[in-house]
Design an enzyme around this catalytic site. Structure first.
Site, PDB file in Angstrom:
ATOM      1  N   ASP A  66       1.181   2.969   9.653  1.00 24.61           N
ATOM      2  CA  ASP A  66      -0.053   2.820   8.874  1.00 24.61           C
ATOM      3  C   ASP A  66       0.020   3.710   7.647  1.00 24.61           C
ATOM      4  O   ASP A  66       0.656   4.763   7.673  1.00 24.61           O
ATOM      5  CB  ASP A  66      -1.269   3.194   9.732  1.00 24.61           C
ATOM      6  CG  ASP A  66      -2.582   2.874   9.016  1.00 24.61           C
ATOM      7  OD1 ASP A  66      -2.642   1.834   8.330  1.00 24.61           O
ATOM      8  OD2 ASP A  66      -3.539   3.662   9.136  1.00 24.61           O
ATOM      9  N   TYR A  77     -15.490  -0.607   8.438  1.00 20.19           N
ATOM     10  CA  TYR A  77     -15.113  -0.589   7.035  1.00 20.19           C
ATOM     11  C   TYR A  77     -14.038  -1.627   6.686  1.00 20.19           C
ATOM     12  O   TYR A  77     -13.014  -1.714   7.341  1.00 20.19           O
ATOM     13  CB  TYR A  77     -14.645   0.812   6.593  1.00 20.19           C
ATOM     14  CG  TYR A  77     -14.630   0.836   5.099  1.00 20.19           C
ATOM     15  CD1 TYR A  77     -15.831   0.789   4.399  1.00 20.19           C
ATOM     16  CD2 TYR A  77     -13.437   0.770   4.395  1.00 20.19           C
ATOM     17  CE1 TYR A  77     -15.848   0.700   3.020  1.00 20.19           C
ATOM     18  CE2 TYR A  77     -13.448   0.683   3.020  1.00 20.19           C
ATOM     19  CZ  TYR A  77     -14.652   0.643   2.348  1.00 20.19           C
ATOM     20  OH  TYR A  77     -14.656   0.544   0.990  1.00 20.19           O
ATOM     21  N   LYS A 100       1.585  -5.836  -0.357  1.00 19.50           N
ATOM     22  CA  LYS A 100       2.306  -4.881   0.485  1.00 19.50           C
ATOM     23  C   LYS A 100       1.361  -4.423   1.566  1.00 19.50           C
ATOM     24  O   LYS A 100       0.196  -4.193   1.312  1.00 19.50           O
ATOM     25  CB  LYS A 100       2.694  -3.655  -0.339  1.00 19.50           C
ATOM     26  CG  LYS A 100       3.948  -3.849  -1.108  1.00 19.50           C
ATOM     27  CD  LYS A 100       4.342  -2.557  -1.768  1.00 19.50           C
ATOM     28  CE  LYS A 100       5.189  -2.845  -2.973  1.00 19.50           C
ATOM     29  NZ  LYS A 100       5.335  -1.689  -3.836  1.00 19.50           N
ATOM     30  N   ASP A 101       1.871  -4.293   2.769  1.00 17.39           N
ATOM     31  CA  ASP A 101       0.942  -3.928   3.819  1.00 17.39           C
ATOM     32  C   ASP A 101       1.579  -3.040   4.864  1.00 17.39           C
ATOM     33  O   ASP A 101       2.789  -2.964   4.970  1.00 17.39           O
ATOM     34  CB  ASP A 101       0.394  -5.201   4.461  1.00 17.39           C
ATOM     35  CG  ASP A 101      -1.006  -4.959   4.988  1.00 17.39           C
ATOM     36  OD1 ASP A 101      -1.510  -3.830   4.858  1.00 17.39           O
ATOM     37  OD2 ASP A 101      -1.560  -5.892   5.550  1.00 17.39           O
ATOM     38  N   ASP A 102       0.720  -2.386   5.637  1.00 14.30           N
ATOM     39  CA  ASP A 102       1.192  -1.526   6.714  1.00 14.30           C
ATOM     40  C   ASP A 102       2.115  -2.332   7.622  1.00 14.30           C
ATOM     41  O   ASP A 102       1.726  -3.386   8.121  1.00 14.30           O
ATOM     42  CB  ASP A 102      -0.014  -0.990   7.490  1.00 14.30           C
ATOM     43  CG  ASP A 102      -0.932  -0.182   6.573  1.00 14.30           C
ATOM     44  OD1 ASP A 102      -0.399   0.566   5.740  1.00 14.30           O
ATOM     45  OD2 ASP A 102      -2.154  -0.339   6.678  1.00 14.30           O
ATOM     46  N   GLY A 127      -1.420 -23.558   9.804  1.00 17.99           N
ATOM     47  CA  GLY A 127      -0.161 -23.778  10.504  1.00 17.99           C
ATOM     48  C   GLY A 127       0.736 -22.567  10.642  1.00 17.99           C
ATOM     49  O   GLY A 127       1.577 -22.518  11.516  1.00 17.99           O
ATOM     50  N   ASP A 158      -5.274  -5.608   9.568  1.00 15.79           N
ATOM     51  CA  ASP A 158      -6.396  -4.662   9.529  1.00 15.79           C
ATOM     52  C   ASP A 158      -7.633  -5.514   9.313  1.00 15.79           C
ATOM     53  O   ASP A 158      -7.778  -6.146   8.264  1.00 15.79           O
ATOM     54  CB  ASP A 158      -6.165  -3.694   8.357  1.00 15.79           C
ATOM     55  CG  ASP A 158      -7.360  -2.791   8.077  1.00 15.79           C
ATOM     56  OD1 ASP A 158      -8.436  -2.973   8.683  1.00 15.79           O
ATOM     57  OD2 ASP A 158      -7.202  -1.891   7.218  1.00 15.79           O
ATOM     58  N   ARG A 173      -5.534   5.314  -0.669  1.00 15.36           N
ATOM     59  CA  ARG A 173      -5.783   4.208  -1.590  1.00 15.36           C
ATOM     60  C   ARG A 173      -4.490   3.448  -1.926  1.00 15.36           C
ATOM     61  O   ARG A 173      -4.381   2.844  -2.998  1.00 15.36           O
ATOM     62  CB  ARG A 173      -6.456   4.705  -2.878  1.00 15.36           C
ATOM     63  CG  ARG A 173      -7.815   5.330  -2.617  1.00 15.36           C
ATOM     64  CD  ARG A 173      -8.418   5.956  -3.851  1.00 15.36           C
ATOM     65  NE  ARG A 173      -9.656   6.653  -3.504  1.00 15.36           N
ATOM     66  CZ  ARG A 173     -10.850   6.094  -3.483  1.00 15.36           C
ATOM     67  NH1 ARG A 173     -11.001   4.830  -3.795  1.00 15.36           N
ATOM     68  NH2 ARG A 173     -11.908   6.799  -3.158  1.00 15.36           N
ATOM     69  N   HIS A 231     -10.731   4.309   7.160  1.00 13.73           N
ATOM     70  CA  HIS A 231      -9.476   3.609   7.470  1.00 13.73           C
ATOM     71  C   HIS A 231      -8.695   4.329   8.570  1.00 13.73           C
ATOM     72  O   HIS A 231      -7.485   4.233   8.620  1.00 13.73           O
ATOM     73  CB  HIS A 231      -8.604   3.533   6.214  1.00 13.73           C
ATOM     74  CG  HIS A 231      -9.152   2.649   5.137  1.00 13.73           C
ATOM     75  ND1 HIS A 231      -9.000   1.279   5.141  1.00 13.73           N
ATOM     76  CD2 HIS A 231      -9.864   2.954   4.025  1.00 13.73           C
ATOM     77  CE1 HIS A 231      -9.573   0.762   4.063  1.00 13.73           C
ATOM     78  NE2 HIS A 231     -10.114   1.758   3.369  1.00 13.73           N
ATOM     79  N   TYR A 283       1.465  -7.092  -8.801  1.00 16.42           N
ATOM     80  CA  TYR A 283       2.047  -7.599  -7.560  1.00 16.42           C
ATOM     81  C   TYR A 283       1.269  -7.040  -6.376  1.00 16.42           C
ATOM     82  O   TYR A 283       1.151  -5.825  -6.234  1.00 16.42           O
ATOM     83  CB  TYR A 283       3.525  -7.226  -7.473  1.00 16.42           C
ATOM     84  CG  TYR A 283       4.358  -8.097  -8.374  1.00 16.42           C
ATOM     85  CD1 TYR A 283       4.710  -9.380  -7.973  1.00 16.42           C
ATOM     86  CD2 TYR A 283       4.754  -7.661  -9.631  1.00 16.42           C
ATOM     87  CE1 TYR A 283       5.438 -10.202  -8.797  1.00 16.42           C
ATOM     88  CE2 TYR A 283       5.485  -8.474 -10.465  1.00 16.42           C
ATOM     89  CZ  TYR A 283       5.827  -9.750 -10.045  1.00 16.42           C
ATOM     90  OH  TYR A 283       6.545 -10.558 -10.868  1.00 16.42           O
TER      91      TYR A 283
HETATM   92  P1  13P Z   1      -5.199   0.744   4.832  1.00 14.69           P
HETATM   93  O1  13P Z   1      -4.176   0.003   4.012  1.00 14.69           O
HETATM   94  O2  13P Z   1      -4.634   1.311   6.085  1.00 14.69           O
HETATM   95  O3  13P Z   1      -6.426  -0.093   5.075  1.00 14.69           O
HETATM   96  O4  13P Z   1      -5.637   2.023   4.016  1.00 14.69           O
HETATM   97  C1  13P Z   1      -6.277   1.841   2.807  1.00 14.69           C
HETATM   98  C2  13P Z   1      -6.496   3.089   2.043  1.00 14.69           C
HETATM   99  O5  13P Z   1      -6.557   2.996   0.858  1.00 14.69           O
HETATM  100  C3  13P Z   1      -6.658   4.373   2.716  1.00 14.69           C
HETATM  101  O6  13P Z   1      -6.871   5.417   1.811  1.00 14.69           O
HETATM  102 MG    MG Z   2      -7.989  -0.306   6.181  1.00 14.93          MG
HETATM  103 MG    MG Z   3      -3.873   0.283   7.716  1.00 14.48          MG
END
Ligand code: 13P
Ligand code: MG
Ligand code: MG
Ligand code: 13P
Length: 366
Positions: free
Chosen positions: A132, A91, A232-234, A104, A13, A266, A20, A229
């Site tokens: 997402d 954003y 963590k991600d989409d 790398g 992102d 969030r 978002h 920690y």
């Molecule tokens: P993303 O992780 O997709 O950027 O979303 C963040 C978020 O807090 C949306 O409410």
């Molecule tokens: Mg985002």
């Molecule tokens: Mg996202």
């Protein structure tokens, strides 16, 4: 030895439009242009996909997993897109690029990476799932359904090449350890761990009969930062289908009854994972509910024939209706668990500040 092909999905992102909810077309154009121009001679084929505010670079090549050249190309592409995002004041521009310089390999630098290398079969259908407003553990339940649950995948019972089962590689995101489970014999042991998707994630799945990789996800380790920690991600997930692996329809069936995942609003709320078409991957209500898109490709000598937008089909209308009903219900809980995540799992928190301010007011209970 027949030549191997690698499919790499690298995602980040680098700026949302608006908030978002989606990716601005100028970023998609920049990513395409970068892969086309800088990837020539390196990539066989590529496709730039989006889900919500995430850009997923889907690339095929002959340089194997963890190829520095491919990782650098992806990194430079995200850097170029970030420059456009900053110019347009999108954003959170550059949100997922955690470092200033490439070294790398993009693992641990913010982007998510899912890659697998194999010899292309006579028929090689591949589905790239991208989500997402959630986290890599969101794939645990659907991967279990696809590769271990005969109520979802009838092939486990009636396809001789599936009947011996699959091996699941599970990563402990906190201890940075991995463990392999052989199913169906170790189903119950597997479930002890993957039922806790905030900590234990299925990284890859292997066929026992074929000795081949069938699925792999963007599961990256978490880092302890300021007592919490993070990382963590989409997530994205690649699944190979048919001929001893789940049929395309079995892989999709795993999403027909939307399950609750963490990561809505969030990164701090639970919501149902709604399967949608690429065009409907624009989470808006309370920045959600969380979305998953499934892009189907036929690999042809490394070329990506597709995508076929698999969740666009009407047969997923019911799943979307259920997800909307569940989303509406759980929103009614407002800031209460289990709508909101437990205190130690929220991405945002005011707890330490509020606790500090009120520390004098707490009295002993007799
Ligand atoms: P993303 O992780 O997709 O950027 O979303 C963040 C978020 O807090 C949306 O409410
Ligand atoms: Mg985002
Ligand atoms: Mg996202
Ligand atoms: P394969 O065994 O070739 O994967 O075909 C099964 C199928 O497509 C049933 O839907």
């Amino acid at each position: 030895m027949p030549e191997k092909v690698t499919i790499s999905v690298i995602k980040a992102d680098v700026g949302g439009w608006v908030g978002h909810s989606s990716v601005h077309p100028a970023l998609i154009e920049k990513a395409r242009e970068n892969l086309r121009e800088r990837g020539s001679g390196l990539l066989i084929d590529s496709y730039v996909a989006t889900v919500g505010d995430d850009i997923n670079l889907i690339m095929t090549h002959r340089t194997g997993v963890d190829s520095p050249a491919v990782h650098e190309l992806a990194w430079d592409t995200f850097v170029a897109c970030t420059a456009v995002a900053k110019e347009l004041k999108l954003y959170g521009a550059g949100q997922d690029l955690l470092s200033d310089a490439f070294s790398g390999n993009v693992r641990g630098m913010g982007p998510g990476v899912a890659e697998m290398e194999f010899v292309e079969r006579q028929g090689e259908p591949v589905v790239v799932f991208m989500a997402d407003k959630t986290e890599p553990g969101a794939w645990n339940l659907p991967l279990y359904r696809m590769f271990a649950d005969p109520f979802t995948t009838i092939g486990l019972i009636i396809d001789p090449k599936m009947h011996t089962g699959f091996r699941f590689e599970v990563v402990d995101l906190i201890r940075h350890k991995k463990v392999m489970f052989s199913c169906p014999e170790e189903l119950y042991d597997l479930l002890v761990f993957i039922g806790a998707p905030g900590r234990y994630c299925v990284k890859s799945v292997y066929s026992k009969a074929l000795g081949e990789i069938c699925a792999t996800s963007t599961t990256e380790r978490l880092n302890l930062t300021a007592g919490r920690y993070v990382g963590k991600d989409d997530p994205a997930l690649i699944v190979r289908c048919q001929s001893g692996m789940p049929a395309v329809g079995e892989a999709l069936e795993a999403f027909a009854n939307p399950h609750l995942v963490a990561g809505w609003m969030r990164g701090s709320n639970h919501g149902p994972l709604m399967p949608v078409s690429a065009k409907d991957a624009t989470p808006t209500r309370f920045d959600g509910p969380p979305r998953v898109v499934a892009l189907g490709f036929t690999l042809c000598n490394g070329r990506l024939l597709g995508p076929q937008d698999l969740f666009a089909d009407k047969s997923f209308d019911k799943a979307r209706q259920i997800a909307n009903d569940v989303a509406h219900y759980i929103r009614g809980l407002g800031p209460f668990e289990p709508g909101r995540l437990p205190l130690d799992e929220m991405e945002y928190t005011t707890l330490p500040d509020v606790m500090k301010r009120l520390s004098d007011r707490f009295e002993d209970v007799d």
